[in-house]
Structures are given as C-alpha cells and as structure tokens.
Design a protein around this motif. Structure first.
Motif, PDB file in Angstrom:
ATOM      1  N   HIS A 111      44.950  44.856  51.977  1.00  0.00           N
ATOM      2  CA  HIS A 111      45.481  43.423  51.034  1.00  0.00           C
ATOM      3  C   HIS A 111      44.228  42.187  51.522  1.00  0.00           C
ATOM      4  O   HIS A 111      44.160  41.377  50.751  1.00  0.00           O
ATOM      5  CB  HIS A 111      46.605  42.918  51.316  1.00  0.00           C
ATOM      6  CG  HIS A 111      47.774  44.117  51.054  1.00  0.00           C
ATOM      7  ND1 HIS A 111      47.924  44.435  49.759  1.00  0.00           N
ATOM      8  CD2 HIS A 111      48.527  44.995  51.719  1.00  0.00           C
ATOM      9  CE1 HIS A 111      48.975  45.334  49.596  1.00  0.00           C
ATOM     10  NE2 HIS A 111      49.195  45.591  50.772  1.00  0.00           N
ATOM     11  N   ALA A 112      43.623  42.452  52.519  1.00  0.00           N
ATOM     12  CA  ALA A 112      42.666  41.300  52.919  1.00  0.00           C
ATOM     13  C   ALA A 112      41.309  41.601  52.023  1.00  0.00           C
ATOM     14  O   ALA A 112      40.491  40.698  52.329  1.00  0.00           O
ATOM     15  CB  ALA A 112      42.266  41.301  54.239  1.00  0.00           C
ATOM     16  N   LEU A 113      41.195  42.630  51.419  1.00  0.00           N
ATOM     17  CA  LEU A 113      39.987  42.775  50.589  1.00  0.00           C
ATOM     18  C   LEU A 113      39.770  41.820  49.466  1.00  0.00           C
ATOM     19  O   LEU A 113      40.784  41.465  48.712  1.00  0.00           O
ATOM     20  CB  LEU A 113      39.751  44.210  49.941  1.00  0.00           C
ATOM     21  CG  LEU A 113      39.640  45.485  51.020  1.00  0.00           C
ATOM     22  CD1 LEU A 113      39.756  46.718  50.498  1.00  0.00           C
ATOM     23  CD2 LEU A 113      38.333  45.174  51.599  1.00  0.00           C
ATOM     24  N   ASP A 114      38.684  41.394  49.050  1.00  0.00           N
ATOM     25  CA  ASP A 114      38.284  40.535  48.064  1.00  0.00           C
ATOM     26  C   ASP A 114      38.491  41.234  46.620  1.00  0.00           C
ATOM     27  O   ASP A 114      38.079  42.129  46.499  1.00  0.00           O
ATOM     28  CB  ASP A 114      36.805  39.954  48.121  1.00  0.00           C
ATOM     29  CG  ASP A 114      36.663  39.100  47.103  1.00  0.00           C
ATOM     30  OD1 ASP A 114      35.852  39.570  45.987  1.00  0.00           O
ATOM     31  OD2 ASP A 114      36.821  38.003  47.061  1.00  0.00           O
ATOM     32  N   GLU A 115      39.339  40.621  45.663  1.00  0.00           N
ATOM     33  CA  GLU A 115      39.634  41.448  44.665  1.00  0.00           C
ATOM     34  C   GLU A 115      38.440  41.471  43.688  1.00  0.00           C
ATOM     35  O   GLU A 115      38.057  42.478  43.044  1.00  0.00           O
ATOM     36  CB  GLU A 115      40.723  40.353  43.770  1.00  0.00           C
ATOM     37  CG  GLU A 115      41.055  41.145  42.499  1.00  0.00           C
ATOM     38  CD  GLU A 115      41.947  40.240  41.631  1.00  0.00           C
ATOM     39  OE1 GLU A 115      42.678  40.866  40.494  1.00  0.00           O
ATOM     40  OE2 GLU A 115      42.582  39.305  42.091  1.00  0.00           O
ATOM     41  N   ALA A 116      37.352  40.881  43.781  1.00  0.00           N
ATOM     42  CA  ALA A 116      35.992  40.971  42.805  1.00  0.00           C
ATOM     43  C   ALA A 116      35.320  42.233  43.740  1.00  0.00           C
ATOM     44  O   ALA A 116      35.058  43.068  42.768  1.00  0.00           O
ATOM     45  CB  ALA A 116      35.227  39.693  43.080  1.00  0.00           C
ATOM     46  N   ALA A 117      35.359  42.345  44.968  1.00  0.00           N
ATOM     47  CA  ALA A 117      34.972  43.374  45.495  1.00  0.00           C
ATOM     48  C   ALA A 117      35.779  44.572  45.300  1.00  0.00           C
ATOM     49  O   ALA A 117      35.099  45.938  44.986  1.00  0.00           O
ATOM     50  CB  ALA A 117      34.817  43.394  47.056  1.00  0.00           C
ATOM     51  N   MET A 118      36.673  44.938  45.139  1.00  0.00           N
ATOM     52  CA  MET A 118      37.523  45.750  44.770  1.00  0.00           C
ATOM     53  C   MET A 118      37.204  46.217  43.391  1.00  0.00           C
ATOM     54  O   MET A 118      37.162  47.454  43.068  1.00  0.00           O
ATOM     55  CB  MET A 118      39.032  45.505  44.951  1.00  0.00           C
ATOM     56  CG  MET A 118      39.657  45.433  46.408  1.00  0.00           C
ATOM     57  SD  MET A 118      41.523  45.389  46.598  1.00  0.00           S
ATOM     58  CE  MET A 118      41.798  44.220  45.617  1.00  0.00           C
ATOM     59  N   ASN A 119      37.282  45.490  42.470  1.00  0.00           N
ATOM     60  CA  ASN A 119      36.838  45.646  41.029  1.00  0.00           C
ATOM     61  C   ASN A 119      35.581  46.153  40.928  1.00  0.00           C
ATOM     62  O   ASN A 119      35.176  47.209  40.119  1.00  0.00           O
ATOM     63  CB  ASN A 119      36.984  44.397  40.086  1.00  0.00           C
ATOM     64  CG  ASN A 119      38.247  43.990  40.012  1.00  0.00           C
ATOM     65  OD1 ASN A 119      39.405  44.592  40.167  1.00  0.00           O
ATOM     66  ND2 ASN A 119      38.682  42.590  39.595  1.00  0.00           N
ATOM     67  N   ALA A 120      34.647  45.603  41.630  1.00  0.00           N
ATOM     68  CA  ALA A 120      33.277  46.253  41.724  1.00  0.00           C
ATOM     69  C   ALA A 120      33.131  47.683  42.256  1.00  0.00           C
ATOM     70  O   ALA A 120      32.444  48.494  41.902  1.00  0.00           O
ATOM     71  CB  ALA A 120      32.292  45.421  42.476  1.00  0.00           C
ATOM     72  N   ALA A 121      34.065  47.990  43.077  1.00  0.00           N
ATOM     73  CA  ALA A 121      34.252  49.424  43.524  1.00  0.00           C
ATOM     74  C   ALA A 121      35.167  50.398  42.643  1.00  0.00           C
ATOM     75  O   ALA A 121      35.199  51.613  42.966  1.00  0.00           O
ATOM     76  CB  ALA A 121      34.964  49.475  45.079  1.00  0.00           C
ATOM     77  N   GLY A 122      35.683  49.724  41.845  1.00  0.00           N
ATOM     78  CA  GLY A 122      36.233  50.607  40.825  1.00  0.00           C
ATOM     79  C   GLY A 122      37.869  50.465  40.868  1.00  0.00           C
ATOM     80  O   GLY A 122      38.523  51.337  40.138  1.00  0.00           O
ATOM     81  N   TRP A 123      38.368  49.571  41.824  1.00  0.00           N
ATOM     82  CA  TRP A 123      39.719  49.327  41.950  1.00  0.00           C
ATOM     83  C   TRP A 123      40.386  48.193  41.011  1.00  0.00           C
ATOM     84  O   TRP A 123      39.485  47.217  40.736  1.00  0.00           O
ATOM     85  CB  TRP A 123      39.921  49.164  43.312  1.00  0.00           C
ATOM     86  CG  TRP A 123      39.655  50.063  44.529  1.00  0.00           C
ATOM     87  CD1 TRP A 123      38.874  51.137  44.601  1.00  0.00           C
ATOM     88  CD2 TRP A 123      40.048  49.729  45.967  1.00  0.00           C
ATOM     89  NE1 TRP A 123      38.696  51.666  45.500  1.00  0.00           N
ATOM     90  CE2 TRP A 123      39.331  50.702  46.423  1.00  0.00           C
ATOM     91  CE3 TRP A 123      40.602  48.537  46.560  1.00  0.00           C
ATOM     92  CZ2 TRP A 123      39.394  50.787  47.947  1.00  0.00           C
ATOM     93  CZ3 TRP A 123      40.790  48.919  47.810  1.00  0.00           C
ATOM     94  CH2 TRP A 123      40.218  50.030  48.535  1.00  0.00           C
ATOM     95  N   TYR A 124      41.231  48.332  40.476  1.00  0.00           N
ATOM     96  CA  TYR A 124      42.052  47.590  39.387  1.00  0.00           C
ATOM     97  C   TYR A 124      43.291  47.324  39.904  1.00  0.00           C
ATOM     98  O   TYR A 124      44.304  48.490  40.014  1.00  0.00           O
ATOM     99  CB  TYR A 124      41.751  47.719  38.014  1.00  0.00           C
ATOM    100  CG  TYR A 124      40.180  48.044  37.669  1.00  0.00           C
ATOM    101  CD1 TYR A 124      39.661  46.863  37.529  1.00  0.00           C
ATOM    102  CD2 TYR A 124      39.349  49.223  37.882  1.00  0.00           C
ATOM    103  CE1 TYR A 124      38.277  47.081  37.063  1.00  0.00           C
ATOM    104  CE2 TYR A 124      38.362  49.167  37.404  1.00  0.00           C
ATOM    105  CZ  TYR A 124      37.579  48.236  37.016  1.00  0.00           C
ATOM    106  OH  TYR A 124      36.299  48.361  36.937  1.00  0.00           O
ATOM    107  N   ARG A 125      43.803  45.976  40.168  1.00  0.00           N
ATOM    108  CA  ARG A 125      45.362  45.627  40.269  1.00  0.00           C
ATOM    109  C   ARG A 125      45.886  45.891  39.012  1.00  0.00           C
ATOM    110  O   ARG A 125      45.489  45.723  38.255  1.00  0.00           O
ATOM    111  CB  ARG A 125      45.528  44.439  41.047  1.00  0.00           C
ATOM    112  CG  ARG A 125      44.892  44.295  42.135  1.00  0.00           C
ATOM    113  CD  ARG A 125      45.051  42.839  42.677  1.00  0.00           C
ATOM    114  NE  ARG A 125      44.773  42.756  44.120  1.00  0.00           N
ATOM    115  CZ  ARG A 125      44.746  41.786  44.950  1.00  0.00           C
ATOM    116  NH1 ARG A 125      45.389  40.792  44.500  1.00  0.00           N
ATOM    117  NH2 ARG A 125      44.176  41.675  46.146  1.00  0.00           N
ATOM    118  N   LYS A 126      47.302  46.388  39.251  1.00  0.00           N
ATOM    119  CA  LYS A 126      48.007  46.535  38.132  1.00  0.00           C
ATOM    120  C   LYS A 126      48.964  45.720  37.901  1.00  0.00           C
ATOM    121  O   LYS A 126      49.255  45.005  38.788  1.00  0.00           O
ATOM    122  CB  LYS A 126      48.841  48.150  38.225  1.00  0.00           C
ATOM    123  CG  LYS A 126      47.884  49.216  38.290  1.00  0.00           C
ATOM    124  CD  LYS A 126      48.650  50.446  38.284  1.00  0.00           C
ATOM    125  CE  LYS A 126      47.496  51.754  38.166  1.00  0.00           C
ATOM    126  NZ  LYS A 126      48.476  52.871  38.133  1.00  0.00           N
TER     127      LYS A 126
END
Length: 66
Positions: free
Chosen positions: A51-66
């Motif tokens: 949960h401490a990961l940056d949302e932009a970094a997660m999106n760049a890695a292909g992760w998307y919050r629902k």
C-alpha cells in the motif's frame, strides 16, 4: 522464513507481499519454490507494504486499482 509460511493457494498473476525485513536470500528461497522446478507459478513478490507504493509507479508496472 519458510517455517513462518502458512498455506497459500497461489495462482498465476498473484501478488505476494513479504515483510519489509525479509532478506533477498529468503525471497530467493520463495522464488525457487515458485519457479519452474517448484510450483511453476508466475507472480509478483513485493518486499514491504504494497500500500506504500506510488499509484503512478503501479500503473506504469501494469497494476490498476479497481
């Protein structure tokens, strides 16, 4: 580390969160167990709080919050 594990039913694409104090050697043991000679599962291993990961970094890695 393996002695602290509990039963997991991992599937391809799962995210495995390990405590922040997990060593790379311990994470490597888990990788070996999940790799081609073990369960043969592809998953993402995160050391620390996911949960401490940056949302932009997660999106760049292909992760998307629902």
């Amino acid at each position: 580390m393996i002695e602290h594990a509990r039963r997991l039913e991992l599937r391809n694409g799962d995210v495995v969160c390990l405590p922040a104090d997990t060593t790379y050697e311990q994470a490597g043991e888990l990788l070996a167990a999940l790799g081609p000679d073990g369960l043969n599962i592809r998953c993402l291993i995160v050391l620390g709080d996911v949960h401490a990961l940056d949302e932009a970094a997660m999106n760049a890695a292909g992760w998307y919050r629902k």
